[in-house]
Design an enzyme around this catalytic site. Structure first.
Site, PDB file in Angstrom:
ATOM      1  N   GLU A 202      69.706  84.617 128.669  1.00 38.78           N
ATOM      2  CA  GLU A 202      70.367  83.319 128.709  1.00 38.78           C
ATOM      3  C   GLU A 202      71.746  83.298 128.049  1.00 38.78           C
ATOM      4  OE1 GLU A 202      69.316  80.469 130.173  1.00 38.78           O
ATOM      5  OE2 GLU A 202      67.569  81.485 130.997  1.00 38.78           O
ATOM      6  N   SER A 478      15.252  50.708 131.845  1.00 40.03           N
ATOM      7  CA  SER A 478      14.093  51.173 131.060  1.00 40.03           C
ATOM      8  C   SER A 478      14.455  51.976 129.821  1.00 40.03           C
ATOM      9  CB  SER A 478      13.185  52.035 131.929  1.00 40.03           C
ATOM     10  OG  SER A 478      12.747  51.270 133.020  1.00 40.03           O
TER      11      SER A 478
END
Lengths: 772, 181
Positions: A202, A478
């Site tokens: 870079e 239940s």
């Protein structure tokens, strides 16, 4: 310029008669004026520029210093404990290590690697700062026998160890609202190859230039002109760093100049080492949904599920390559393009003599090898919701996003994986076998430590970010019944063998309301049934009759006590579970039954430590006894019978020593299962998001998911029930010689006859005959 | 959470005495006892039924041997915890015990030690809940379970002392001290 001076020069007698001299004087006069004007303007401009640069300096240094220290809190799950006797096979441990990003090698030379040696595994553990102590890197040899760990030895030296932990999985982090997530690294944690490789690719003059690089710009310009495409950018690393701080791609000259000025300021103010380290922690590398992956520390985890320090040259090259266009070079979506870019980076590294010929050749041969998924198995959004909820009251969002806190939680990555897989696999099977639209069913699951209440796994849904475990409240049906039976057993008027009446019942529902006339699930009426059978078979009529006798108010009150909350309104329909709860709330309720009668607040966080590893907050295991041990024992036995002889009997694990209860709401809209073994409490909900009907009951939906889970994680049987041997059908005393028996704890001296023809005396037979 | 600070000298003193208690309990758990127990009081006053837990079968001398197989990881963590408590680090000692509990949650021994640490730091409710958890887990039909039950009840007696309920404390001790002969 003063007008008087001009006037005075105009009146000089020697020039008055010469027109050329007059013109000359005029020109000079104007020149002077211009110069003075220009000088004045320059002064003003310099002052303005100075002020602007001063302003920029303030802005950029504030950002730089602020960003250097903004560390999102990292959140860890529970570490896997290794010790002699731990039920963990070699294959399971290998899977655990792989999930943590450990690599299998021929020889272990550095942390993050393991090797197979005969039937043993040699693991080079990474260093880790645990809650109470720091563990240095350690080599441990783990031997196995019969699907469990048999011995642990530290190497070299072969010293026997009692126990050792793997590093805990990182399960999330608190990145700020704008979505930036990062794992900040210090300079000593950054491999040299990354630092130098970044410069090579870079910004080759990084160490020399003052923040911008004329030669770099010229070179980029030349490369781009000669290739006819945009191949190189001329920005230095410092300029890129500034650019990433402002997250703007605006192509304006003014912005470019501003960036340039800031880069020069940064370069003048900070060392090159500081700048490159900031770059390494700052740069954007990927987008993962709402989360933006910044910095190489997190990038290494995101792409390879490994710490940065462990990456090989080809992996570092890939990360460097991605910077130029994280979406364009995304190795998961565009592997070919990413591979080419990686190889170009490797060539540049080689040209700068960062890697030698052999290393280049070896690296180029490597496949991309990015991990599947995003960052391995880390990032558990449903569980993180709960962590956030727990910390919300005590921590500002800034402390969570900036202060580098370390949050240790109860999550078990292994169980979390198994839970997610169990849901996906079983729902797909159900949809296929029943001809349902693929993806129409949803499910959520909570797994907790049965004894401590620790939340071990939370699945909020299937391919969905909506957290049903926390937010979807559905009718529990239940699943409520055990509360009715608990209150009955506690009343002292009932025991597990008491005979209940299962018969049509009509309950007044108030003025102008029709009476409530519940039915059994199958519409049948069963007459006299022993209490344990009524619960095991989930008989509605017997339960309502029992509940009305015990008192709906008392039952509601008992429910409130169990969950440490308020009693629900005492409507008789409560007895059959007309109550909307989230799976997490169900887990809290059933935690009372699973733990032998203790309520625990299901806190996911164990401790919060600051960046210096000092404990800020600890959340110790906190229990509250809610059920007497003898009653709890009876209820557990009844729930075990529910699995072995009731609605859970079709599970392959029905007789493996687990306890549980199925639940189905009206119209089969909700399919529930809540159950526990010696180690885990599991709550599962299956249904549809639009609350439409499904063809599933608790036992064909949620219990099927549990079966799949149990296949994956195994079952640790509850301690065997001690008590009296009973005939499962009649609930009378029996013997093994007379057929199948079940064992249930009963009150001492209970006058319960033997089942027909099975008594040990004529007296029993006569009594049995009379009791019919 | 309100844990005492490790650098508080009073706290160290208490921690040291706590270690003695913890060691005494560990010793009892490991060495076993030689006489028969009496019936312990019920834990929660609800329900009238009688379970095997409330009326332990009297074990024979042969049954009252030290436990043959204890998880070495749990024991190691309990040892480390005792050392940390002795050094005044009660918070660290608790973390170690909780680690042991997470490894072997059905073993009453680390729950009892945890109860002692809570007692030391003045968290009496937590101390009692830890003792009750240990009691719920102790299988009194075995020698080691019976020892755990005894250690839990003696911890509850210590808690009653702190609560200034000496009569209850004495009554518990009177029942359970007989175990040691």
């Amino acid at each position: 310029m003063h007008p008087l001076n001009v006037h005075s020069s105009k009146n000089l007698p020697m020039n008055a008669s010469n027109p050329r001299a007059q013109r000359y004087n005029d020109v000079m006069r104007w020149l002077k004026r211009l110069l003075l004007l220009f000088g004045g303007l320059s002064l003003v401009a310099s002052i303005a520029l100075g002020a602007y640069l001063y302003h920029l300096d303030g802005v950029i240094t504030e950002i730089f210093d602020g960003r250097r220290w903004a560390l999102p809190a990292t959140v860890f799950g529970q570490p896997t404990e290794l010790y002699a006797g731990a039920r963990l096979s070699r294959d399971e441990l290998t899977a655990e290590l792989t999930a943590l990003g450990y690599r299998q090698r021929a020889h272990v030379r550095s942390p993050g690697a393991f090797q197979q040696r005969g039937n043993a595994l040699v693991i080079h553990l990474r260093p880790f700062r645990f809650m109470e102590r720091e563990r240095r890197e350690t080599i441990v040899e783990v031997a196995f026998a019969g699907g469990a760990i048999s011995e642990l030895h530290e190497q070299p030296g072969n010293r026997r160890m009692d126990l050792v932990r793997l590093d805990p999985p990182q399960i999330g982090s608190f990145y700020p609202n704008q979505g930036e997530d990062r794992l900040v690294l210090g300079p000593h944690e950054v491999p040299r190859l990354l630092r130098e490789g970044l410069k090579a690719v870079e910004d080759q003059n990084f160490d020399k230039h003052p923040g911008f690089d004329i030669r770099g710009i010229a070179r980029a310009f030349w490369v781009n002109i000669s290739s006819g495409e945009l191949r190189q950018g001329g920005s230095t690393l410092t300029q890129q760093l500034v650019k990433s701080y402002f997250l703007s791609n605006e192509r304006k000259l003014s912005r470019k100049l501003r960036e340039l000025a800031m880069a020069v300021i940064l370069d003048a103010r900070y060392s090159k080492a500081d700048l490159i380290n900031a770059y390494i922690n700052e740069i954007y590398l990927a987008q993962d949904g709402a989360r933006a992956v910044h910095g190489f520390g997190l990038g290494a985890h995101y792409y390879f599920n490994q710490p940065l320090a462990e990456l090989a040259p080809h992996q570092i090259a890939l990360l460097i390559g991605v910077i130029r266009g994280p979406s364009y070079y995304n190795p998961r979506r565009n592997p070919k393009r990413a591979l080419e870019r990686r190889d170009l980076v490797l060539t540049l590294m080689h040209r700068q003599q960062l890697i030698n010929d052999d290393e280049l050749a070896l690296a180029i041969e490597q496949p991309l090898a990015v991990s599947s998924g995003t960052g391995g198995s880390v990032y558990q959004p449903a569980f993180m919701d709960l962590v956030r909820n727990q910390l919300r009251d005590n921590y500002s969002s800034e402390s969570l996003t900036d202060e580098g806190l370390r949050v240790f939680t109860t999550l078990s990555a292994r169980l979390q994986r198994a839970a997610g897989e169990a849901i996906e696999e079983s729902l797909t099977e159900i949809e296929t076998s029943r001809g349902l639209e693929a993806g129409s069913l949803q499910a959520s699951m909570v797994i907790a430590n049965a004894q401590t209440g620790d939340l071990l796994a939370v699945v909020g849904g299937r391919n969905s970010s909506y957290n049903r475990a926390l937010n979807a409240k559905r009718q529990i049906g239940s699943l409520f019944k055990p509360v009715v039976y608990l209150a009955a057993l506690e009343s002292g008027r009932y025991n597990l063998a008491s005979v209940l009446r299962d018969e049509a019942i009509s309950v007044p529902a108030g003025r102008n309301q029709p009476d409530w006339q519940p039915k059994n699930f199958d519409g049948e009426i069963y007459g006299n049934v022993p209490l344990f059978q009524a619960l095991a078979k989930s008989l509605n009529l017997a339960t309502v009759s029992l509940g009305m006798d015990v008192g709906v108010e008392r039952i509601g009150q008992r429910y409130g006590e169990l969950i440490g909350g308020e009693a629900p309104p005492a409507f008789p329909s409560l007895l059959l579970g007309a109550l909307d709860l989230s799976p997490l709330q169900v887990a809290r309720l059933y935690g009372n039954f699973a733990s032998g009668g203790f309520d625990a607040i299901p806190n996911p966080v164990i401790a919060v430590l600051d960046a210096n590893n000092l404990t800020i907050d600890g959340f110790p295991i906190a229990l509250r006894q809610t059920i007497a041990p003898n009653v709890s024992e009876q209820l557990t036995a009844a729930l075990m019978t529910t699995m072995s002889h009731g609605t859970g009997r079709r599970s392959p694990f029905a007789k493996s020593g687990i306890a549980g209860k199925t639940g189905t709401s009206d119209g089969n809209r909700d399919s529930w299962f809540a159950g526990f073994d010696g180690r885990h409490l599991v709550v599962i909900w299956v249904g549809r998001d639009d609350n439409d009907r499904t063809p599933l009951t608790g036992s064909t939906g949620a219990l099927a998911v549990f079966n799949k889970l149990a296949e994956k994680i195994g079952v640790e049987p509850l301690p065997p029930i001690r008590g009296e041997k009973l005939d499962p059908q009649t609930g009378l005393r029996s013997r093994e010689a007379c057929g199948e028996v079940i064992t249930l704890p009963l009150p001492d001296n209970l006058d319960l006859p033997y089942v027909d023809g099975c008594g040990d005396s004529i007296r029993d037979s006569i009594r049995a005959w009379w009791s019919r | 959470m309100s844990q005492p600070q490790a650098d508080n000298p009073n706290y160290r003193k208490r921690a040291a005495s706590g270690h003695l208690i913890a060691c005494a309990i560990l010793g009892l758990l490991l060495t076993g006892c030689t006489s028969a127990p009496s019936v312990p009081p019920p834990v929660v006053e609800s329900g009238t039924q009688h379970s095997p837990k409330d009326a332990p079968a009297e074990p024979t001398d042969a049954e009252l041997k030290p436990p043959a197989a204890a998880n070495p990881a749990t024991l190691a963590l309990m040892d480390r915890s005792a050392v940390a408590a002795r050094d005044g680090d009660v918070r660290g000692a608790m973390v170690l015990l909780e680690r042991a509990i997470r490894i072997e949650p059905r073993n009453p021994a680390p729950w009892i030690d945890l109860g002692h640490l809570h007692l030391l730091s003045g968290a009496l409710v937590r101390a009692e809940q830890s003792a009750r958890k240990a009691l719920a887990l102790a299988d009194e039909s075995t020698a080691s379970g019976l020892r755990a039950a005894r250690a839990s009840w003696l911890l509850i007696a210590d808690i009653r002392d702190k609560q200034e309920r000496p009569v209850e404390a004495a009554s518990i001790r009177a029942r359970w001290d007989r175990l040691t002969g």
